[in-house]
Design a protein around this motif. Structure first.
Motif, PDB file in Angstrom:
ATOM      1  N   ASP A 181      -3.838-102.087   5.635  1.00 35.94           N
ATOM      2  CA  ASP A 181      -4.005-102.943   6.801  1.00 35.94           C
ATOM      3  C   ASP A 181      -4.954-102.283   7.799  1.00 35.94           C
ATOM      4  O   ASP A 181      -5.164-101.079   7.765  1.00 35.94           O
ATOM      5  N   ALA A 182      -5.507-103.086   8.703  1.00 35.18           N
ATOM      6  CA  ALA A 182      -6.486-102.585   9.668  1.00 35.18           C
ATOM      7  C   ALA A 182      -5.885-101.603  10.669  1.00 35.18           C
ATOM      8  O   ALA A 182      -6.586-100.757  11.217  1.00 35.18           O
ATOM      9  N   ALA A 183      -4.589-101.687  10.910  1.00 30.89           N
ATOM     10  CA  ALA A 183      -3.945-100.752  11.842  1.00 30.89           C
ATOM     11  C   ALA A 183      -3.581 -99.441  11.167  1.00 30.89           C
ATOM     12  O   ALA A 183      -3.072 -98.529  11.808  1.00 30.89           O
ATOM     13  N   LEU A 184      -3.857 -99.343   9.882  1.00 33.62           N
ATOM     14  CA  LEU A 184      -3.629 -98.110   9.117  1.00 33.62           C
ATOM     15  C   LEU A 184      -2.168 -97.671   9.107  1.00 33.62           C
ATOM     16  O   LEU A 184      -1.857 -96.488   9.027  1.00 33.62           O
ATOM     17  N   GLY A 185      -1.285 -98.639   9.228  1.00 31.53           N
ATOM     18  CA  GLY A 185       0.142 -98.316   9.207  1.00 31.53           C
ATOM     19  C   GLY A 185       0.704 -97.893  10.551  1.00 31.53           C
ATOM     20  O   GLY A 185       1.897 -97.641  10.686  1.00 31.53           O
ATOM     21  N   TRP A 186      -0.146 -97.827  11.575  1.00 28.42           N
ATOM     22  CA  TRP A 186       0.295 -97.393  12.901  1.00 28.42           C
ATOM     23  C   TRP A 186       0.723 -98.559  13.790  1.00 28.42           C
ATOM     24  O   TRP A 186       1.110 -98.360  14.932  1.00 28.42           O
ATOM     25  N   GLY A 187       0.645 -99.780  13.277  1.00 27.62           N
ATOM     26  CA  GLY A 187       0.956-100.961  14.069  1.00 27.62           C
ATOM     27  C   GLY A 187       2.211-100.891  14.914  1.00 27.62           C
ATOM     28  O   GLY A 187       2.185-101.251  16.092  1.00 27.62           O
ATOM     29  N   PRO A 188       3.327-100.417  14.377  1.00 27.01           N
ATOM     30  CA  PRO A 188       4.548-100.375  15.191  1.00 27.01           C
ATOM     31  C   PRO A 188       4.453 -99.458  16.414  1.00 27.01           C
ATOM     32  O   PRO A 188       5.219 -99.595  17.350  1.00 27.01           O
ATOM     33  N   TRP A 189       3.507 -98.529  16.409  1.00 25.18           N
ATOM     34  CA  TRP A 189       3.413 -97.578  17.510  1.00 25.18           C
ATOM     35  C   TRP A 189       2.198 -97.796  18.385  1.00 25.18           C
ATOM     36  O   TRP A 189       2.069 -97.177  19.428  1.00 25.18           O
ATOM     37  N   GLU A 247      -8.753 -98.299   5.584  1.00 20.54           N
ATOM     38  CA  GLU A 247      -8.092 -99.605   5.577  1.00 20.54           C
ATOM     39  C   GLU A 247      -7.550 -99.929   4.189  1.00 20.54           C
ATOM     40  O   GLU A 247      -6.433-100.410   4.047  1.00 20.54           O
ATOM     41  N   THR A 248      -8.363 -99.658   3.178  1.00 18.71           N
ATOM     42  CA  THR A 248      -7.946 -99.938   1.797  1.00 18.71           C
ATOM     43  C   THR A 248      -6.738 -99.084   1.430  1.00 18.71           C
ATOM     44  O   THR A 248      -5.771 -99.579   0.855  1.00 18.71           O
ATOM     45  N   ALA A 249      -6.781 -97.805   1.774  1.00 21.28           N
ATOM     46  CA  ALA A 249      -5.683 -96.896   1.438  1.00 21.28           C
ATOM     47  C   ALA A 249      -4.390 -97.286   2.154  1.00 21.28           C
ATOM     48  O   ALA A 249      -3.309 -97.231   1.583  1.00 21.28           O
ATOM     49  N   ALA A 250      -4.500 -97.696   3.421  1.00 18.78           N
ATOM     50  CA  ALA A 250      -3.312 -98.033   4.207  1.00 18.78           C
ATOM     51  C   ALA A 250      -2.834 -99.454   3.938  1.00 18.78           C
ATOM     52  O   ALA A 250      -1.667 -99.774   4.151  1.00 18.78           O
ATOM     53  N   GLN A 273      -8.708 -96.181  18.078  1.00 17.15           N
ATOM     54  CA  GLN A 273      -8.504 -95.992  16.643  1.00 17.15           C
ATOM     55  C   GLN A 273      -9.825 -96.267  15.942  1.00 17.15           C
ATOM     56  O   GLN A 273     -10.337 -97.379  15.972  1.00 17.15           O
ATOM     57  N   LEU A 274     -10.395 -95.232  15.349  1.00 12.75           N
ATOM     58  CA  LEU A 274     -11.622 -95.373  14.580  1.00 12.75           C
ATOM     59  C   LEU A 274     -11.235 -95.328  13.117  1.00 12.75           C
ATOM     60  O   LEU A 274     -10.655 -94.358  12.652  1.00 12.75           O
ATOM     61  N   ARG A 275     -11.540 -96.397  12.413  1.00  8.34           N
ATOM     62  CA  ARG A 275     -11.100 -96.509  11.033  1.00  8.34           C
ATOM     63  C   ARG A 275     -12.306 -96.737  10.130  1.00  8.34           C
ATOM     64  O   ARG A 275     -13.337 -97.226  10.581  1.00  8.34           O
ATOM     65  N   THR A 276     -12.155 -96.414   8.874  1.00  8.92           N
ATOM     66  CA  THR A 276     -13.199 -96.651   7.885  1.00  8.92           C
ATOM     67  C   THR A 276     -12.692 -97.689   6.888  1.00  8.92           C
ATOM     68  O   THR A 276     -11.484 -97.950   6.806  1.00  8.92           O
ATOM     69  N   GLY A 326     -18.680 -94.494   6.800  1.00  9.33           N
ATOM     70  CA  GLY A 326     -18.254 -93.248   6.186  1.00  9.33           C
ATOM     71  C   GLY A 326     -16.860 -93.363   5.630  1.00  9.33           C
ATOM     72  O   GLY A 326     -16.309 -94.453   5.482  1.00  9.33           O
ATOM     73  N   GLU A 327     -16.305 -92.221   5.341  1.00 12.49           N
ATOM     74  CA  GLU A 327     -14.934 -92.124   4.850  1.00 12.49           C
ATOM     75  C   GLU A 327     -14.147 -91.275   5.834  1.00 12.49           C
ATOM     76  O   GLU A 327     -14.700 -90.694   6.766  1.00 12.49           O
ATOM     77  N   HIS A 328     -12.857 -91.156   5.590  1.00  8.75           N
ATOM     78  CA  HIS A 328     -11.979 -90.430   6.504  1.00  8.75           C
ATOM     79  C   HIS A 328     -12.531 -89.043   6.854  1.00  8.75           C
ATOM     80  O   HIS A 328     -12.530 -88.648   8.014  1.00  8.75           O
TER      81      HIS A 328
END
Length: 93
Positions: free
Chosen positions: A38-46, A33-36, A26-29, A58-60
């Motif tokens: 959290d650091a897992a970008l909302g994908w934590g459960p999966w 992180e701010t938009a989601a 998972q490569l995140r910007t 950079g940005e998305h």
């Protein structure tokens, strides 16, 4: 609308079944992180098991462009090399 909900539910079921079977990079910007929220970008459960998560510049939509790609490319290359090394051995756990 119901068709989309059924497809989304099927994808979520598949992700749940595969969650420990597939390694994830998972490569995140900072923006994502701010938009989601959290650091897992909302994908934590999966995202379980072999999860490598790293913040890249950079940005998305710009992380694949110069100058940001200079930091993203080695991370992606290393992850692909690890995946190829696993080969037919299957996912590590």
């Amino acid at each position: 609308v119901q068709r989309r909900h059924r497809r989304a539910a099927a994808v979520l079921r598949l992700l749940h079944q595969l969650r420990n079977a597939l390694p994830v990079l998972q490569l995140r910007t900072a923006q994502s992180e701010t938009a989601a929220g959290d650091a897992a970008l909302g994908w934590g459960p999966w995202l379980h098991g072999d999860l490598e998560s790293a913040r890249v510049p950079g940005e998305h939509m710009t992380m694949f462009e110069e100058p940001h790609v200079a930091e993203l490319a080695p991370r992606l290359s290393a992850a692909l090399s690890r995946a190829c090394a696993r080969g037919s051995n299957g996912p590590s756990r």
